[in-house]
Design a protein around this motif. Structure first.
Motif, PDB file in Angstrom:
ATOM      1  N   PHE A 146       4.511  -5.487   9.020  1.00 36.60           N
ATOM      2  CA  PHE A 146       4.798  -5.108   7.643  1.00 36.60           C
ATOM      3  C   PHE A 146       5.339  -6.242   6.769  1.00 36.60           C
ATOM      4  N   PRO A 147       6.298  -7.049   7.276  1.00 38.05           N
ATOM      5  CA  PRO A 147       6.860  -8.062   6.376  1.00 38.05           C
ATOM      6  C   PRO A 147       5.809  -9.036   5.824  1.00 38.05           C
ATOM      7  N   ASP A 148       4.776  -9.294   6.597  1.00 36.81           N
ATOM      8  CA  ASP A 148       3.787 -10.288   6.161  1.00 36.81           C
ATOM      9  C   ASP A 148       2.579  -9.664   5.478  1.00 36.81           C
ATOM     10  N   HIS A 159       1.273  -9.103   2.682  1.00 32.40           N
ATOM     11  CA  HIS A 159       1.141  -9.320   1.246  1.00 32.40           C
ATOM     12  C   HIS A 159      -0.164 -10.027   0.950  1.00 32.40           C
ATOM     13  N   PRO A 185       3.998  -6.302  -8.204  1.00 25.62           N
ATOM     14  CA  PRO A 185       5.163  -6.118  -9.083  1.00 25.62           C
ATOM     15  C   PRO A 185       4.967  -6.655 -10.500  1.00 25.62           C
ATOM     16  N   PHE A 234       1.108  -2.389  -4.300  1.00 30.60           N
ATOM     17  CA  PHE A 234       1.984  -2.773  -5.403  1.00 30.60           C
ATOM     18  C   PHE A 234       1.825  -4.252  -5.747  1.00 30.60           C
ATOM     19  N   LYS A 250      -0.667 -11.680   9.342  1.00 32.56           N
ATOM     20  CA  LYS A 250      -0.924 -12.940   8.634  1.00 32.56           C
ATOM     21  C   LYS A 250      -2.404 -13.274   8.674  1.00 32.56           C
ATOM     22  N   SER A 282       1.784   1.470   0.628  1.00 31.97           N
ATOM     23  CA  SER A 282       1.944   1.600  -0.811  1.00 31.97           C
ATOM     24  C   SER A 282       1.489   0.304  -1.456  1.00 31.97           C
ATOM     25  N   ARG A 342       1.679  -6.495  -2.476  1.00 35.14           N
ATOM     26  CA  ARG A 342       1.970  -6.220  -1.081  1.00 35.14           C
ATOM     27  C   ARG A 342       2.017  -4.719  -0.814  1.00 35.14           C
ATOM     28  N   ARG A 373       1.817 -11.933  -6.736  1.00 38.82           N
ATOM     29  CA  ARG A 373       1.881 -11.529  -5.357  1.00 38.82           C
ATOM     30  C   ARG A 373       1.822 -10.003  -5.313  1.00 38.82           C
ATOM     31  N   THR A 408       4.485  -1.886   0.183  1.00 41.09           N
ATOM     32  CA  THR A 408       5.936  -1.723   0.169  1.00 41.09           C
ATOM     33  C   THR A 408       6.403  -0.604   1.095  1.00 41.09           C
ATOM     34  N   GLN A 409       5.457   0.099   1.731  1.00 41.91           N
ATOM     35  CA  GLN A 409       5.847   1.218   2.590  1.00 41.91           C
ATOM     36  C   GLN A 409       5.837   0.726   4.024  1.00 41.91           C
ATOM     37  N   TYR A 410       6.999   0.710   4.661  1.00 44.36           N
ATOM     38  CA  TYR A 410       7.116   0.186   6.020  1.00 44.36           C
ATOM     39  C   TYR A 410       6.024   0.767   6.929  1.00 44.36           C
TER      40      TYR A 410
END
Ligand code: HEM
Ligand SMILES: [Cu+2]
Lengths: 299, 677
Positions: free
Chosen positions: A218-220, A222, A180, A178, A261, A176, A209, A207, A211-213
């Motif tokens: 996934f956490p990085d 962005h 923000p 996004f 990353k 997803s 990123r 920023r 947002t859909q796991y």
């Protein structure tokens, strides 16, 4: 009501700690949703505030009545009236009518603002938007600028004040897209294209990123979204052009391999039609253009 | 022979995973050893596991739910700990492990905590509320229980053998497809959901038929207690929504093992079909969870205000409206999938309609307090906390139903805060209220009030601390399911949320202490009359715990609050002219047997031991056929035996100081639990 001392102490410590941390948090927080940087995010935030306000008409009385009733009609208060059979058709009717009126008001807003903020709708029919093709990969974002003939990974740039139109797909699982501070997210799905129109009011670094796991990385996943003056944007394009790298089929295959990353990368050239090819890899998936998006897909 | 099961399946890859596995293994062994030491196997088998009595089945469901609540909560606090520390670092959980935890937490809390909890309470109470002796299909009831238990067992086993899914509780493809999730995790998820889902579908049908067919004479639909009404609506939802998740699970599994392409992104499949099918079940599911709690609150609020429920008719219609509307809103879970503005606004508007009947309910409960005499018992405290907290969740829910606002808040911690705001005060607190309220009906004694209140305060304050910060984090752009992050500003909020979880841990511990203390004080807390709270509905007309047949003579109902009327008319606890023989269903090993076979089938399918899958499928069919061809399923309780049981109980009622000698209408006496506070 009695709360035993150890519990009270526990609650007090927890409460005080929370308050302190909360205040510390507020002092340093940056909340992009509450501080929008473009008309889309601003409008979406404001409609949220307005809906919140409208709902307070039915919500605040709940808090007030609950407090009053619970206090006044506690069993130990012998002075309060006790009428175990009490009913009231008037109040019964009101409990339906007031929420129904609020619903009607909200429904009107939903209709109007969902159309106003249709992500597929161009922001300004008189200005040609900048087109960016966004491709979700494991676990990074590739951005292709078809008109400039360049591409970048994990960084996009665009001129402030100029509408940007995103064409979005995924070369992996569902993502997803996004940013923000600019508003509106939309899914990126393999074999399909979705669209999004955004605009930044002023230059700034935001920023964005997924947002859909989407797995381990996934956490990085962005990226930097840079809104800049027209001159700076031209310079940014020139920088990409000067990078010397080309994004042909082979380079794309290498890039598409899972990586976390991933450093910001620029491509001076992009194989024409790459975006379409990425979608076509999943042949047989539903329509090549955006799904069942009513009229907007026809553009 | 063993399919893809090898020694590699043991969690040797991580000390933490290994620890979890050891806790499960040694915990199970310790419980089994304790049972052996107490020589309780025979008793448990005869009186509980093979029981088809709806009250026993209800109690076993609730026990399963409490065990799974502990497991689900351990998952939760592990995530909270990870997120509290994992700023610019990896924390203590690797992504692969963290991802299993949020997936198992969601799956467990929904399928194996909330579903068994509400099914258990319904089982315990609903037949008594309608004056029935059992549910319509007692054997199917046992089968539902053991299917649910086998699903829960599969999730627990995944801790020890193999891994659980990392695809979240929603298991969206293509991520959950074979290309991206080749190992056994998603298969565990699918089979756990399939088995328990079949159990839930059958429960729904069972409750539905029970309410339609087995009401006491005179109990018109509009005389039914509200919990029975909400059960009726929940059962309709279970019966009609659960097949969707069964289908979605089967199709996903066919994609995974048979090379089919229902949801893959190529070859004509489409992941969007999965999202639609899943949420066609998923949205009704949240009402399946919450409607029974609404029913419970309707009873606690009226009982502990000492007055009749305000707006009964409105509450009934509101419940029905919610149940029907819940099938029309599923698309709000994916407004961001690119549907047109017309589609999105239609579903947004439909979603908001549900807020109308829900608002009606909240006001009806509020006005039930008005001119009442409120006793602050544990169930009542949960009810008050619910009313106040639930509207906050309602507001954020309506915000998310605005497609343009959802474009901002979707997939964020704001969403996580919203649904916990509905599920914890809305559903879980309701179940706790119901547990405290009806516990005497399960075991014959009340739960300790002091520990109940301590637990209550920790849960409520803990809830606010744990979830309010997540609303703010949503505004700050934090997505859900983050194993680590590099935005330092998020950390203070996550630390507060962690403290909240710690407080909830204390609350959960106190809940367990409450049960232990109550068992030890059971003589003091005994409920001799069967009506410890001065109740209004028929479940209080039976003994605590009720005799196997509930009612020696089926009561005749002439209005709402049937038991209240009986007490007012002086016809409660009346000795009938004569007793009759009563048929009750015989215990049977059928339930546990089907559960065991289903577990083996699921486990074998997860590990691709196809011969074992076939074998257990055949076995299951044989067991069902044998069971269905046996017509001699009842045993006769002779009238003399009934008379003996009833006489003993009525003597106890007569000896009890309360509430027999208390005027049914009027100010509840100070002797009632909670009246003095
Ligand atoms: C008891 C206190 C609870 C705590 C502290 C807690 C905490 C959490 C946390 C930390 C997450 C992950 C959030 C994220 O993705 O960033 C989560 C997800 C979730 N929780 Fe809870 N939870 C609790 C109770 C419950 C209950 C009672 C239910 C349901 C009845 C529930 C259902 C879920 C679901 C469905 C998810 C989503 C899982 C996913 O992302 O796939 N939780 N919870
Ligand atoms: Cu929903």
């Amino acid at each position: 009501m009695r709360i035993s001392p150890p519990i009270r102490r526990c609650l007090a410590v927890a409460g005080a700690g929370a308050l302190a941390l909360g205040l510390a948090g507020c002092a340093t927080s940056y909340a992009p949703i509450l501080d929008p940087q473009g008309p889309v995010a601003l409008g979406q935030r404001d409609i949220m505030f307005r809906a919140f306000g409208i709902m307070m008409i039915v919500v605040l009385p709940v808090f007030v009545l609950a407090a009053i009733f619970v206090w006044r009609y506690r069993a130990s208060n012998a002075k309060a009236r006790f009428e175990p059979e009490w009913e009231s058709n008037g109040i019964d009717a009101l409990t339906w009518i007031v929420p129904a009126l609020i619903w009607a008001t909200l429904a009107y807003h939903v209709w109007v603002y969902t159309h106003a903020f249709d992500p597929y709708k161009p922001l300004d029919p008189y200005v040609k938007p900048l087109e960016v093709q966004a491709v979700a990969q494991d676990w990074k974002w590739l951005f292709i600028y078809p008109e400039e003939g360049i591409a970048s990974v994990n960084e996009i740039a665009f001129p402030a004040g100029r509408p940007v139109t995103f064409r979005i797909t995924s070369d992996t699982v569902m993502n997803s897209f996004f940013i923000p501070a600019l508003g509106s997210q939309i899914y990126a799905m393999a074999g399909m294209e979705t669209r999004l129109n955004l605009l930044a009011d002023r230059p700034g670094a935001f920023r964005g990123r997924n947002t859909q796991y989407s797995g381990d990385g996934f956490p990085d996943q962005h990226f930097a979204a840079l809104s800049m003056t027209a001159e700076d944007f031209d310079a940014w394009v020139a920088k990409a052009k000067a990078s010397g790298e080309g994004l042909d089929a082979a380079a794309y295959e290498a890039l598409a391999k899972p990586s976390s990353k991933h450093p910001v990368t620029y491509y001076a050239t992009v194989e024409p039609g790459l975006f379409g090819h990425i979608i076509a890899r999943y042949d047989g998936a539903m329509a090549m253009t955006a799904m069942d998006h009513g009229g907007a897909a026809a553009e | 022979m063993f399919g893809r099961l090898t020694i590699e399946a043991l969690p040797l890859y991580s000390a933490i995973a290994m620890g979890g596995a050891l806790i499960v293994v040694f915990g199970t062994l310790a419980v089994m050893a304790a049972i052996t030491w107490m020589r309780a196997w025979g008793y448990l088998w005869r009186e509980w596991f093979t029981s088809v009595d709806h009250k026993r089945i209800g109690a076993m469901y609730v026990i399963l739910a409490l065990i799974m609540l502990v497991r689900g909560f351990i998952d939760a606090i592990m995530m909270r700990t990870q997120q509290a520390i994992a700023v610019n670092s990896d924390g203590y959980l690797p992504p692969d492990h963290f991802d299993q935890i949020f997936s198992s937490h969601g799956t467990i809390m929904i399928f194996f905590m909330a579903m068994p909890f509400l099914t258990g309470l319904i089982n315990l109470v609903m037949p008594q509320q309608i004056g029935a002796r059992d549910v319509a299909f007692p054997y199917i009831n046992a089968m539902s229980l053991w299917l649910t238990a086998s699903g829960a067992a599969l999730v627990m086993v995944s801790l020890v053998i193999g891994k659980f899914s990392t695809a979240g509780w929603t298991a969206y493809p293509p991520y959950s497809g074979i290309d991206y999730s080749p190992y056994v995790g998603v298969d565990y998820w699918v089979w756990a959901v399939l088995l328990s889902g079949i159990g839930s579908t059958l429960s729904g049908i069972n409750f539905l038929v029970t309410i339609i067919r087995k009401r006491a004479p005179g109990m018109k639909l509009m005389f039914m207690p509200l919990f029975t009404w909400t059960t009726l609506c929940t059962s309709v939802l279970m019966a009609f929504a659960f097949p969707a998740v069964t289908v979605v699970g089967v199709l996903l599994e066919l994609d995974r093992v048979a090379g089919m392409h229902f949801f893959t992104s190529g070859d004509g499949g489409n992941m969007m079909n999965f999202a639609n099918l899943l949420w066609i079940w998923g949205h009704p599911e949240v009402y399946i969870l919450i409607l029974p709690a609404f029913g419970i609150y309707s009873h606690t609020v009226s009982t502990f205000s000492g007055r009749k429920l305000f707006g009964y008719t409105s509450l009934v219609w509101a419940t029905c409206a919610i149940a029907i509307l819940s099938f029309t809103v599923w698309l709000h879970h994916f407004f961001t999938m690119g549907s047109s503005a017309n589609v999105n606004s239609a579903f947004g508007i439909a979603t908001m309609i549900i807020a109308v009947p829900t608002g009606v309910k909240v006001y009806d409960w509020l006005f039930t307090l008005y001119r009442g005499r409120i006793r602050f018992t544990v169930p009542m405290l949960y009810t008050i906390a619910f009313i106040v907290t639930f509207v906050i969740g309602g507001v954020t829910g309506v915000l998310l139903a605005f497609p343009p606002a959802d474009y901002l808040m979707h997939n964020s911690t704001f969403l996580v805060a919203h649904f916990h705001n509905m599920l914890i005060p809305g559903a879980l607190f309701g179940y706790f209220a119901g547990l405290n309220y009806w516990f005497p009906k399960m075991f014959g004694f009340r739960l300790d009030e002091r520990w109940g209140k301590r637990s209550f305060w920790c849960w409520v304050v803990g809830f606010y601390l744990a979830f309010m910060p997540l609303y703010m984090l949503g505004f700050m752009g934090m997505p859900r399911r983050m194993e680590h992050y590099d935005v330092a500003a998020w950390q203070p909020y996550l630390v507060v949320a962690f403290l909240g979880a710690v407080l909830i841990l204390v609350g959960l511990t106190f809940t367990i202490v409450q049960i232990v203390v109550s068992v030890r004080r059971r003589a003091e807390l005994r409920d001799p009359t069967g009506d410890p709270w001065n109740g209004r509905t028929l479940e209080w007309a039976t003994a605590s715990p009720p005799a196997p047949y509930n009612f020696a003579v089926i009561p005749t109902v002439t209005g709402r609050d049937a038991f209240w009327t009986m007490k007012a008319d002086g016809t409660a606890w009346r000795r009938p002219a004569r007793y009759e023989d009563i048929l009750i269903p015989r215990n049977s090993a059928f339930g546990p047997l089907i559960g065991a076979i289903a577990f083996v089938l699921g486990f074998a399918a997860v590990w691709h031991m196809w011969w074992l899958v076939a074998l257990s499928a055949v076995l299951a069919a044989i067991v069902v056929i044998i069971r269905s061809s046996n017509d001699d399923t009842d045993r006769l309780l002779p009238a003399a035996e009934v008379e003996r049981i009833e006489t003993a109980w009525l003597a106890e009622v007569a000896a009890a100081p309360r509430p027999v000698d208390e005027p049914a209408r009027g100010v509840p006496s100070a002797a009632l639990p909670g009246a003095a506070t």
